[in-house]
Design a protein around this motif. Structure first.
Motif, PDB file in Angstrom:
ATOM      1  N   ASN A 132     -41.536 -39.745  -3.670  1.00 52.44           N
ATOM      2  CA  ASN A 132     -40.194 -40.271  -3.408  1.00 52.44           C
ATOM      3  C   ASN A 132     -39.766 -41.388  -4.356  1.00 52.44           C
ATOM      4  O   ASN A 132     -38.652 -41.908  -4.239  1.00 52.44           O
ATOM      5  CB  ASN A 132     -40.089 -40.724  -1.950  1.00 52.44           C
ATOM      6  N   TYR A 133     -40.650 -41.744  -5.303  1.00 45.11           N
ATOM      7  CA  TYR A 133     -40.284 -42.688  -6.360  1.00 45.11           C
ATOM      8  C   TYR A 133     -39.910 -41.953  -7.647  1.00 45.11           C
ATOM      9  O   TYR A 133     -39.549 -42.587  -8.644  1.00 45.11           O
ATOM     10  CB  TYR A 133     -41.440 -43.655  -6.635  1.00 45.11           C
ATOM     11  N   ASN A 134     -40.041 -40.613  -7.608  1.00 44.45           N
ATOM     12  CA  ASN A 134     -39.739 -39.762  -8.761  1.00 44.45           C
ATOM     13  C   ASN A 134     -40.598 -40.073  -9.983  1.00 44.45           C
ATOM     14  O   ASN A 134     -40.184 -39.867 -11.122  1.00 44.45           O
ATOM     15  CB  ASN A 134     -38.256 -39.839  -9.142  1.00 44.45           C
ATOM     16  N   LYS A 152     -30.279 -38.562  -4.937  1.00 42.91           N
ATOM     17  CA  LYS A 152     -29.928 -39.736  -4.141  1.00 42.91           C
ATOM     18  C   LYS A 152     -28.623 -40.379  -4.596  1.00 42.91           C
ATOM     19  O   LYS A 152     -27.943 -41.045  -3.820  1.00 42.91           O
ATOM     20  CB  LYS A 152     -31.063 -40.759  -4.198  1.00 42.91           C
ATOM     21  N   LYS A 153     -28.252 -40.190  -5.851  1.00 45.00           N
ATOM     22  CA  LYS A 153     -27.013 -40.774  -6.370  1.00 45.00           C
ATOM     23  C   LYS A 153     -25.780 -39.948  -6.007  1.00 45.00           C
ATOM     24  O   LYS A 153     -24.656 -40.365  -6.284  1.00 45.00           O
ATOM     25  CB  LYS A 153     -27.108 -40.911  -7.893  1.00 45.00           C
ATOM     26  N   GLU A 154     -26.014 -38.782  -5.396  1.00 40.89           N
ATOM     27  CA  GLU A 154     -24.924 -37.883  -5.008  1.00 40.89           C
ATOM     28  C   GLU A 154     -24.026 -37.532  -6.198  1.00 40.89           C
ATOM     29  O   GLU A 154     -22.802 -37.521  -6.105  1.00 40.89           O
ATOM     30  CB  GLU A 154     -24.099 -38.491  -3.861  1.00 40.89           C
ATOM     31  N   SER A 155     -24.664 -37.246  -7.307  1.00 41.47           N
ATOM     32  CA  SER A 155     -23.935 -36.844  -8.515  1.00 41.47           C
ATOM     33  C   SER A 155     -23.585 -35.358  -8.502  1.00 41.47           C
ATOM     34  O   SER A 155     -22.772 -34.903  -9.321  1.00 41.47           O
ATOM     35  CB  SER A 155     -24.774 -37.165  -9.755  1.00 41.47           C
ATOM     36  N   GLU A 192     -33.643 -38.976   3.617  1.00 46.37           N
ATOM     37  CA  GLU A 192     -33.541 -38.444   2.258  1.00 46.37           C
ATOM     38  C   GLU A 192     -34.896 -38.495   1.554  1.00 46.37           C
ATOM     39  O   GLU A 192     -35.296 -39.532   1.029  1.00 46.37           O
ATOM     40  CB  GLU A 192     -32.497 -39.237   1.464  1.00 46.37           C
ATOM     41  N   TYR A 193     -35.579 -37.377   1.555  1.00 46.37           N
ATOM     42  CA  TYR A 193     -36.896 -37.285   0.933  1.00 46.37           C
ATOM     43  C   TYR A 193     -36.960 -36.057   0.020  1.00 46.37           C
ATOM     44  O   TYR A 193     -36.369 -35.019   0.316  1.00 46.37           O
ATOM     45  CB  TYR A 193     -37.997 -37.200   1.996  1.00 46.37           C
TER      46      TYR A 193
END
Length: 231
Positions: A132-134, A152-155, A192-193
């Motif tokens: 989860n830290y990518n 996570k940025k919802e791009s 969110e994972y």
């Protein structure tokens, strides 16, 4: 029929799922079939992943093989059990593997590579979550595996994914999928994972393979690029 494996915790199978479902666990260094399915009210990680997959594949026919490598009390697996599960998949003609567990240990990466390369050469498609830290995670970062993380940025538009080229940490796919229906069904908020974006990508691969049976590890990336959202 397409054969799919989820390697995770034990799974309470959605009662509505009419596809063949089988459950296995590791016992004395062997993958053994469990006769009694878990259908209680306990909700764990594997249950959520299975429910997400079901929500996205209600109209598809496939067999689901659930292999428990993580026990709830321990909340973590070990590399030996993961390798045993992957070897079982190779021997039992599994075509798609959904994988949430991973490691950052380079020594573990070396241990995993042999079986993962054998699966790849056989055409088995493996989808795995990054941590989860990518950061660099195995097996998700390996060439033989499709590595996934959440947007996570919802791009991205909702219910879409983007295929990445030459990412520094070898992330292949970022995904953004609606999980509210799953949350309502199981009665808890999921969060969110990265691991919860693996089942939607597996469902896309299932649809591709259902329509074009010759799709395998060797060419699936071209299909995923074709249908991805262009950032």
């Amino acid at each position: 029929m397409i054969h799919v494996a989820i390697i995770d915790t034990y799974i309470n199978v959605p009662k509505e799922n009419e596809n063949p479902i089988y459950h296995y666990k590791i016992k004395k260094d062997k993958v053994v079939k469990v006769k009694k399915m878990y259908r209680g009210k306990i909700i764990n990680h594997g249950c959520i992943c299975c429910q997400i997959l079901y929500e996205n594949t209600r109209d598809l026919e496939y067999s689901l093989h659930c292999i428990e490598v993580i026990r709830n009390k321990e909340k973590k697996g070990n590399i030996k059990n993961l390798i045993l599960a992957l070897e079982w998949c190779l021997e039992n003609n599994i075509q798609i593997i959904s994988l949430s567990v991973g490691t950052r240990n380079v020594v573990d990466e070396e241990k995993l590579n042999t079986i993962l390369n054998r699966l790849y050469e056989k055409g088995v498609i493996i989808v795995a979550a990054f941590n989860n830290y990518n950061t660099l995670t195995y097996p998700a970062a390996l060439e033989s595996v499709i590595g996934v993380c959440i947007d996570k940025k919802e791009s991205l538009p909702l219910n879409s994914y983007a295929y990445l080229e030459n990412d520094d940490n070898n992330i292949d796919i970022i995904a953004r999928y609606e999980l509210k229906n799953v949350e309502k069904r199981i009665g808890i908020q999921i969060g969110e994972y990265n691991s919860y974006m693996v089942p939607p990508i597996v469902s896309i691969i299932l649809r591709i393979k259902a329509s074009e049976d010759y799709v395998s590890s060797k060419n699936i990336r071209e299909y995923l690029k074709k249908y991805s959202f262009k950032l």
